[in-house]
Design a protein around this motif. Structure first.
Motif, PDB file in Angstrom:
ATOM      1  N   VAL A   5       0.778  -1.264   0.216  1.00  0.00           N
ATOM      2  CA  VAL A   5       0.009   0.048   0.006  1.00  0.00           C
ATOM      3  C   VAL A   5       0.646   1.249  -0.006  1.00  0.00           C
ATOM      4  O   VAL A   5       0.608   2.178  -0.937  1.00  0.00           O
ATOM      5  N   PRO A   6       1.646   1.502   0.904  1.00  0.00           N
ATOM      6  CA  PRO A   6       2.454   2.688   0.928  1.00  0.00           C
ATOM      7  C   PRO A   6       3.341   2.889  -0.489  1.00  0.00           C
ATOM      8  O   PRO A   6       3.508   4.011  -0.988  1.00  0.00           O
ATOM      9  N   THR A  41      13.754  -2.582   3.292  1.00  0.00           N
ATOM     10  CA  THR A  41      12.643  -3.437   3.870  1.00  0.00           C
ATOM     11  C   THR A  41      13.114  -4.520   5.177  1.00  0.00           C
ATOM     12  O   THR A  41      12.686  -4.235   6.092  1.00  0.00           O
ATOM     13  N   ILE A  42      14.436  -4.989   4.853  1.00  0.00           N
ATOM     14  CA  ILE A  42      15.108  -5.888   5.854  1.00  0.00           C
ATOM     15  C   ILE A  42      15.509  -4.999   7.094  1.00  0.00           C
ATOM     16  O   ILE A  42      15.014  -5.392   8.196  1.00  0.00           O
ATOM     17  N   LEU A  43      15.953  -4.060   6.927  1.00  0.00           N
ATOM     18  CA  LEU A  43      16.355  -3.126   8.165  1.00  0.00           C
ATOM     19  C   LEU A  43      15.296  -2.417   8.649  1.00  0.00           C
ATOM     20  O   LEU A  43      14.981  -2.832  10.065  1.00  0.00           O
ATOM     21  N   GLY A  44      13.966  -2.121   8.182  1.00  0.00           N
ATOM     22  CA  GLY A  44      12.825  -1.892   8.875  1.00  0.00           C
ATOM     23  C   GLY A  44      12.266  -2.750   9.485  1.00  0.00           C
ATOM     24  O   GLY A  44      11.734  -2.741  10.596  1.00  0.00           O
ATOM     25  N   GLY A  97       6.359  -1.665   4.641  1.00  0.00           N
ATOM     26  CA  GLY A  97       5.950  -1.152   3.419  1.00  0.00           C
ATOM     27  C   GLY A  97       6.286   0.173   3.395  1.00  0.00           C
ATOM     28  O   GLY A  97       6.805   0.817   2.317  1.00  0.00           O
ATOM     29  N   CYS A  98       6.294   0.844   4.491  1.00  0.00           N
ATOM     30  CA  CYS A  98       6.692   2.243   4.646  1.00  0.00           C
ATOM     31  C   CYS A  98       8.243   2.312   4.234  1.00  0.00           C
ATOM     32  O   CYS A  98       8.805   3.506   3.856  1.00  0.00           O
ATOM     33  N   PHE A  99       8.723   1.512   5.027  1.00  0.00           N
ATOM     34  CA  PHE A  99      10.540   1.537   4.765  1.00  0.00           C
ATOM     35  C   PHE A  99      10.724   1.275   3.113  1.00  0.00           C
ATOM     36  O   PHE A  99      11.630   1.972   2.996  1.00  0.00           O
TER      37      PHE A  99
END
Length: 275
Positions: A96-97, A174-177, A157-159
């Protein structure tokens, strides 16, 4: 057919296959390679090429995780099928983001932030972030995809939106987030792989549509280069994904942070003083 152009397509496919799944930025590496040894085709074709060969990487995920991603498998129980549908729902929530913010942002930023110095800066910044976060030694609260909540999927998803800046790395962001949000490294990596399927497919489709509307159909040579790059990307991605999942069972992500920092410094030195 120019052998040198075929060789470049093969090398670019190898770069895509390795760097798409490791948190070191595939787009950044492809842009850097093109700055050092550019394809002789038009800039518009290269912009499409570096996105479309991601189809090979997507196919690698679908092949390697076919059983896990297939909610209709006859070998799954009713509960397992429901868990698979839930996984796809989480992937949809995580997209979504990028749909609302990321894709429009990417269309605006891609022409302005593809500088080698921007890539160098993001490589270094996120490299430091990986090392700092790993040194925090956070205890994961989500050790399986079933424990991953819809809320967490959305924030991962925001990351992912951060990857609109070249050099960031979609998988890296994404992994970091995900790790920051409490996922284990393994869950963070797997969900990053699955989140890539609709995102990369959508990005490739949009890029093709834009190219066809602006330039027209590919030439025969361009089709060959795209096919070669995509096939190589698929084969290399299979090995890269297996390697990463095997590596993180016993190791952390610090080595990728160190690599990013060193590469960023080398880029600054090369393009600032040598190139």
């Amino acid at each position: 057919m120019d052998f040198i152009e075929i060789l470049k397509a093969v090398i670019l496919g190898i770069i895509q296959g390795i760097t798409e799944w490791l948190p070191i930025s595939s787009t950044g590496h492809l842009i850097l390679f093109d700055n050092i040894w550019p394809m002789t085709s038009t800039p518009e074709f290269f912009e499409v090429f570096k996105v479309v060969i991601q189809f090979g990487s997507i196919l690698a995920v679908l092949v390697l995780f076919f059983h896990k991603l297939n909610p209709f498998s006859a070998h799954k129980s009713r509960r397992e099928k429901k868990e698979t549908f839930d996984l796809w729902k989480k992937v949809a929530v995580g997209c979504v983001p990028i749909i609302i913010v990321g894709m429009p942002l990417d269309m605006v930023l891609e022409d302005y932030l593809s500088s080698v110095y921007i890539i160098a800066a993001t490589l270094i910044i996120y490299g430091i972030a990986f090392i700092v976060i790993e040194n925090m030694k956070r205890r994961p609260s989500m050790r399986s995809l079933g424990e991953l909540t819809f809320k967490t999927a959305f924030f991962i998803g925001c990351f992912q939106v951060l990857a609109a800046i070249p050099g960031t790395s979609r998988s890296g962001a994404t992994i970091l987030g995900a790790v920051l949000l409490g996922c284990s490294r393994y869950v963070a990596s797997e969900f990053s792989f699955f989140l890539a399927i609709p995102v990369m497919a959508g990005a490739s489709g949009l890029k093709l549509i834009k190219y066809f509307l602006k330039v027209g159909m590919f030439s025969g040579t361009e089709w060959v280069l795209l096919i070669i790059g995509t096939v190589v990307s698929f084969v290399v991605s299979v090995f890269a994904i297996r390697m990463l999942l095997s590596y993180i069972r016993k190791h952390d992500f610090k080595i990728f942070g160190v690599y990013r920092i060193l590469l960023g410094i080398i880029i600054i030195i090369y393009f600032g003083f040598i190139g």
